[in-house]
Design a protein around this motif. Structure first.
Motif, mmCIF file in Angstrom:
data_model
loop_
_atom_site.group_PDB
_atom_site.id
_atom_site.type_symbol
_atom_site.label_atom_id
_atom_site.label_comp_id
_atom_site.label_asym_id
_atom_site.label_seq_id
_atom_site.Cartn_x
_atom_site.Cartn_y
_atom_site.Cartn_z
ATOM 1 N N ALA A 252 0.834 -0.986 -0.222
ATOM 2 C CA ALA A 252 -0.156 -0.029 -0.100
ATOM 3 C C ALA A 252 1.039 1.422 -0.127
ATOM 4 O O ALA A 252 0.537 2.180 0.067
ATOM 5 C CB ALA A 252 -0.697 -0.146 1.078
ATOM 6 N N LYS A 253 2.430 1.205 0.411
ATOM 7 C CA LYS A 253 2.725 2.574 0.115
ATOM 8 C C LYS A 253 3.606 3.338 -0.980
ATOM 9 O O LYS A 253 4.079 3.618 -1.371
ATOM 10 C CB LYS A 253 4.347 2.641 1.411
ATOM 11 N N TYR A 254 3.027 2.379 -1.663
ATOM 12 C CA TYR A 254 2.957 2.758 -3.544
ATOM 13 C C TYR A 254 2.216 3.086 -3.885
ATOM 14 O O TYR A 254 2.039 3.592 -4.960
ATOM 15 C CB TYR A 254 3.742 1.591 -4.302
ATOM 16 N N GLN A 255 0.955 3.259 -3.067
ATOM 17 C CA GLN A 255 -0.603 3.635 -3.889
ATOM 18 C C GLN A 255 0.055 5.231 -4.471
ATOM 19 O O GLN A 255 -0.051 5.966 -3.111
ATOM 20 C CB GLN A 255 -1.408 3.776 -2.700
ATOM 21 N N PRO A 256 -0.507 5.285 -5.919
ATOM 22 C CA PRO A 256 0.032 6.613 -6.299
ATOM 23 C C PRO A 256 -2.054 7.489 -5.279
ATOM 24 O O PRO A 256 -2.063 7.686 -5.377
ATOM 25 C CB PRO A 256 -0.712 6.915 -8.046
ATOM 26 N N CYS A 257 -0.783 8.632 -5.804
ATOM 27 C CA CYS A 257 -1.577 9.402 -4.975
ATOM 28 C C CYS A 257 -2.839 10.322 -5.281
ATOM 29 O O CYS A 257 -2.762 10.461 -6.666
ATOM 30 C CB CYS A 257 -0.573 11.365 -4.818
ATOM 31 N N PRO A 258 -3.968 10.069 -4.537
ATOM 32 C CA PRO A 258 -5.795 10.418 -5.704
ATOM 33 C C PRO A 258 -5.309 11.617 -6.801
ATOM 34 O O PRO A 258 -5.571 12.138 -7.685
ATOM 35 C CB PRO A 258 -6.338 11.315 -4.518
ATOM 36 N N LEU A 259 -4.089 13.311 -5.882
ATOM 37 C CA LEU A 259 -4.509 13.912 -7.041
ATOM 38 C C LEU A 259 -3.597 13.909 -8.375
ATOM 39 O O LEU A 259 -3.453 14.672 -9.137
ATOM 40 C CB LEU A 259 -3.361 15.351 -6.022
ATOM 41 N N LEU A 260 -2.966 13.007 -8.365
ATOM 42 C CA LEU A 260 -2.176 12.910 -9.182
ATOM 43 C C LEU A 260 -2.875 12.244 -10.474
ATOM 44 O O LEU A 260 -2.418 12.272 -11.923
ATOM 45 C CB LEU A 260 -0.642 12.090 -8.889
ATOM 46 N N VAL A 261 -3.920 11.275 -10.205
ATOM 47 C CA VAL A 261 -4.555 10.415 -10.426
ATOM 48 C C VAL A 261 -5.440 11.536 -11.300
ATOM 49 O O VAL A 261 -5.711 11.387 -13.223
ATOM 50 C CB VAL A 261 -5.825 9.477 -9.839
ATOM 51 N N LYS A 262 -6.018 12.871 -10.254
ATOM 52 C CA LYS A 262 -6.779 13.688 -10.971
ATOM 53 C C LYS A 262 -5.696 14.287 -12.254
ATOM 54 O O LYS A 262 -7.040 14.594 -13.390
ATOM 55 C CB LYS A 262 -7.658 14.174 -9.878
ATOM 56 N N TYR A 263 -5.136 14.827 -11.926
ATOM 57 C CA TYR A 263 -4.226 15.100 -13.017
ATOM 58 C C TYR A 263 -4.463 14.866 -14.330
ATOM 59 O O TYR A 263 -4.473 15.762 -15.107
ATOM 60 C CB TYR A 263 -2.906 15.763 -12.393
ATOM 61 N N VAL A 264 -3.590 13.549 -14.151
ATOM 62 C CA VAL A 264 -3.032 12.556 -15.385
ATOM 63 C C VAL A 264 -5.035 12.608 -16.180
ATOM 64 O O VAL A 264 -5.157 12.495 -16.705
ATOM 65 C CB VAL A 264 -3.064 11.245 -15.238
ATOM 66 N N GLU A 265 -6.036 12.292 -15.249
ATOM 67 C CA GLU A 265 -6.925 12.225 -15.858
ATOM 68 C C GLU A 265 -7.564 13.207 -17.012
ATOM 69 O O GLU A 265 -8.392 14.135 -17.367
ATOM 70 C CB GLU A 265 -8.360 11.523 -14.593
ATOM 71 N N ALA A 266 -7.399 14.559 -15.743
ATOM 72 C CA ALA A 266 -7.654 15.644 -16.614
ATOM 73 C C ALA A 266 -7.203 16.405 -17.482
ATOM 74 O O ALA A 266 -6.975 16.838 -18.391
ATOM 75 C CB ALA A 266 -6.917 17.433 -15.333
ATOM 76 N N GLY A 267 -5.661 15.208 -18.061
ATOM 77 C CA GLY A 267 -5.063 15.893 -19.299
ATOM 78 C C GLY A 267 -3.762 16.896 -19.250
ATOM 79 O O GLY A 267 -2.413 17.116 -19.960
ATOM 80 N N TRP A 268 -3.278 16.897 -17.846
ATOM 81 C CA TRP A 268 -3.254 17.678 -17.550
ATOM 82 C C TRP A 268 -1.358 17.071 -16.737
ATOM 83 O O TRP A 268 -0.725 16.886 -16.281
ATOM 84 C CB TRP A 268 -3.056 18.327 -16.199
ATOM 85 N N LEU A 269 -0.587 17.015 -17.740
ATOM 86 C CA LEU A 269 0.637 16.112 -17.398
ATOM 87 C C LEU A 269 1.976 16.607 -17.645
ATOM 88 O O LEU A 269 2.936 15.881 -17.356
ATOM 89 C CB LEU A 269 0.924 15.376 -19.444
ATOM 90 N N GLY A 270 2.060 18.128 -17.483
ATOM 91 C CA GLY A 270 2.977 18.453 -16.662
ATOM 92 C C GLY A 270 3.557 19.223 -18.206
ATOM 93 O O GLY A 270 2.809 19.705 -19.009
ATOM 94 N N ARG A 271 5.253 19.446 -18.559
ATOM 95 C CA ARG A 271 5.597 19.976 -19.395
ATOM 96 C C ARG A 271 5.313 20.043 -20.900
ATOM 97 O O ARG A 271 4.959 21.125 -21.676
ATOM 98 C CB ARG A 271 6.784 20.210 -19.573
ATOM 99 N N LYS A 272 5.028 18.903 -21.068
ATOM 100 C CA LYS A 272 4.497 18.061 -21.986
ATOM 101 C C LYS A 272 2.997 18.829 -23.079
ATOM 102 O O LYS A 272 2.743 18.866 -24.155
ATOM 103 C CB LYS A 272 4.801 16.989 -22.594
ATOM 104 N N THR A 273 2.081 19.626 -21.618
ATOM 105 C CA THR A 273 1.252 19.913 -22.011
ATOM 106 C C THR A 273 0.666 21.208 -21.826
ATOM 107 O O THR A 273 -0.342 21.602 -21.904
ATOM 108 C CB THR A 273 -0.383 18.355 -22.183
ATOM 109 N N LYS A 274 2.211 21.806 -21.207
ATOM 110 C CA LYS A 274 1.893 22.737 -20.599
ATOM 111 C C LYS A 274 1.369 22.782 -19.208
ATOM 112 O O LYS A 274 0.945 24.401 -19.208
ATOM 113 C CB LYS A 274 1.884 23.733 -22.170
ATOM 114 N N ARG A 275 0.733 22.215 -18.812
ATOM 115 C CA ARG A 275 0.424 22.146 -17.318
ATOM 116 C C ARG A 275 0.248 21.276 -16.664
ATOM 117 O O ARG A 275 -0.037 20.229 -17.018
ATOM 118 C CB ARG A 275 -1.572 22.732 -18.030
ATOM 119 N N GLY A 276 0.615 21.494 -15.357
ATOM 120 C CA GLY A 276 0.274 20.165 -14.156
ATOM 121 C C GLY A 276 0.475 20.964 -13.003
ATOM 122 O O GLY A 276 -0.476 21.754 -12.525
ATOM 123 N N PHE A 277 1.388 20.946 -12.360
ATOM 124 C CA PHE A 277 1.817 21.716 -11.277
ATOM 125 C C PHE A 277 2.080 22.904 -10.967
ATOM 126 O O PHE A 277 1.774 24.053 -10.690
ATOM 127 C CB PHE A 277 2.658 20.638 -10.208
#
Ligand SMILES: CC(=O)CC(=O)SCCNC(=O)CCNC(=O)[C@H](O)C(C)(C)COP(=O)(O)OP(=O)(O)OC[C@H]1O[C@@H](n2cnc3c(N)ncnc32)[C@H](O)[C@@H]1OP(=O)(O)O
Ligand SMILES: NC(=O)C1=CN([C@@H]2O[C@H](COP(=O)(O)OP(=O)(O)OC[C@H]3O[C@@H](n4cnc5c(N)ncnc54)[C@H](OP(=O)(O)O)[C@@H]3O)[C@@H](O)[C@H]2O)C=CC1
Length: 289
Positions: A252-277
């Motif tokens: 369970a210590k490797y469970q992905p953070c729900p916020l990370l899951v949400k960002y990916v679901e939103a298509g916010w993938l970081g630099r390559k989509t110009k939006r992430g954190f």
């Protein structure tokens, strides 16, 4: 070894193509979209021009290196390659499809390496017609700058294959670290839980994006803060690596953070989509939380 094939012209395929061409290898690179290939060649041109401007490469050597790179969309390009490096998206189904399409075009002696960040090398090797000639060759991002290549042996990898790929990595000026075939190998087994924990720290409201990154840059001397680094790697890739750790190690210590899951679901993938954190639409990245 003379001719190297690369599948996937994203950030990793681009960097691998650049360093192979500069080191004197002929490169054949494919991707699914023309615009991705065009962007990859433009990045290589910019990076090589900077090496010329820095006096690290002559104008002639730069031109020859760029001419060594041939791109396309057809696996037939790999017919005379000695080794093909798979650097497509971090998705096991995609990689299996890629390998299935690749093998009919290869010469019998050709080696296949995968740049996967986390997926079982043994399972991918078993999906080919040459598991003994299959190996994990994990470059770090940005490829032209980072010193390390992790080499991962599948249970089926034959020693001559491993030795050949080690020599190739060294000929590219890289230092090799050998890892056994466990989920996410060495670097990502340690790095990605730290990034995931930084996202949990944000999710729990312990600090803002800026305070978390500043804390780790100035408090732990990391060159990039963990959220900046997550955006740089790609949040889709970070999530895929956490899934590999979580399912592969059943902890369970490797469970992905729900916020990370949400960002990916939103298509916010970081630099390559110009939006992430951060938001990358203006000149300076702007924290989004
Ligand atoms: C996810 C996985 O499976 C595995 C992974 O790869 S995990 C990610 C591993 N990578 C990291 O942790 C990177 C952490 N960040 C860093 O080390 C540094 O921030 C960095 C090397 C990326 C940039 O270094 P910096 O000193 O802050 O910036 P900067 O001065 O702009 O760059 C240093 C040099 O690198 C070059 N560089 C920076 N980013 C580059 C890029 N994306 N591509 C090519 N070259 C690049 C710069 O042009 C510069 O070159 P010169 O010496 O010719 O000027
Ligand atoms: N990012 C990182 O820091 C690191 C990543 N890696 C690994 O390297 C690999 C590539 O990552 P990265 O370059 O960051 O990812 P990117 O998303 O930048 O690039 C992946 C590329 O592969 C393309 N692609 C997808 N399917 C196929 C296919 N069937 N045939 C050919 N190309 C395809 C994608 O096209 P499209 O966009 O159209 O889907 C995309 O252009 C992954 O396995 C990743 O885990 C390893 C070390 C570091």
């Amino acid at each position: 070894m003379e001719r190297i094939g690369i599948i996937g012209a994203g950030q990793m395929g681009t960097g691998i193509a650049q360093i192979c061409a500069v080191a004197g290898y002929d490169v054949r690179m494919i991707d699914v979209k023309d615009e991705v290939i065009a962007a990859s060649l433009a990045t290589i041109e910019t990076n090589i021009s900077r090496q010329v401007a820095r006096g690290r490469l002559s104008v002639d050597a730069a031109e020859i290196a760029q001419q060594r790179i041939v791109t396309g969309k057809d696996y037939a390009l790999f017919g005379d390659c000695d080794l093909v490096i798979e650097a497509a998206s971090e998705d096991e189904e995609v990689k299996r499809d890629v390998l299935k399409s690749l093998v009919p075009h290869l010469s019998p002696d050709a080696i296949i390496a995968t740049n996967t960040s986390s997926i079982s090398i043994t399972r991918l090797a078993a999906a080919t017609d040459r598991p003994g000639k299959f190996v994990g060759m994990h470059f770090m991002n940005p490829v032209p700058v980072m010193q390390l290549v992790e080499l991962i042996r599948a249970i089926q990898t034959e020693q001559p294959t491993f030795d050949t790929v080690r020599r190739l990595a060294e000929s590219l000026g890289k230092t090799v670290s050998v890892a056994e075939d466990f989920p996410a190998f060495i670097v990502n087994r340690i790095l990605m839980p730290m990034i995931n924990e930084a996202i949990y720290t944000l999710y729990a409201g312990v600090g803002s994006v800026e305070s978390i990154d500043t804390a780790m840059k100035l408090g732990a001397n990391h060159p990039m803060g963990p959220l900046e680094l997550a955006d740089f790697i790609g949040l889709d890739t970070c999530l895929a690596i956490m899934h590999s750790l979580h399912s592969g190690l059943a902890d369970a210590k490797y469970q992905p953070c729900p916020l990370l899951v949400k960002y990916v679901e939103a298509g916010w993938l970081g630099r390559k989509t110009k939006r992430g954190f951060y938001d990358y639409h203006s000149e300076r990245p702007v924290p989004t939380r």
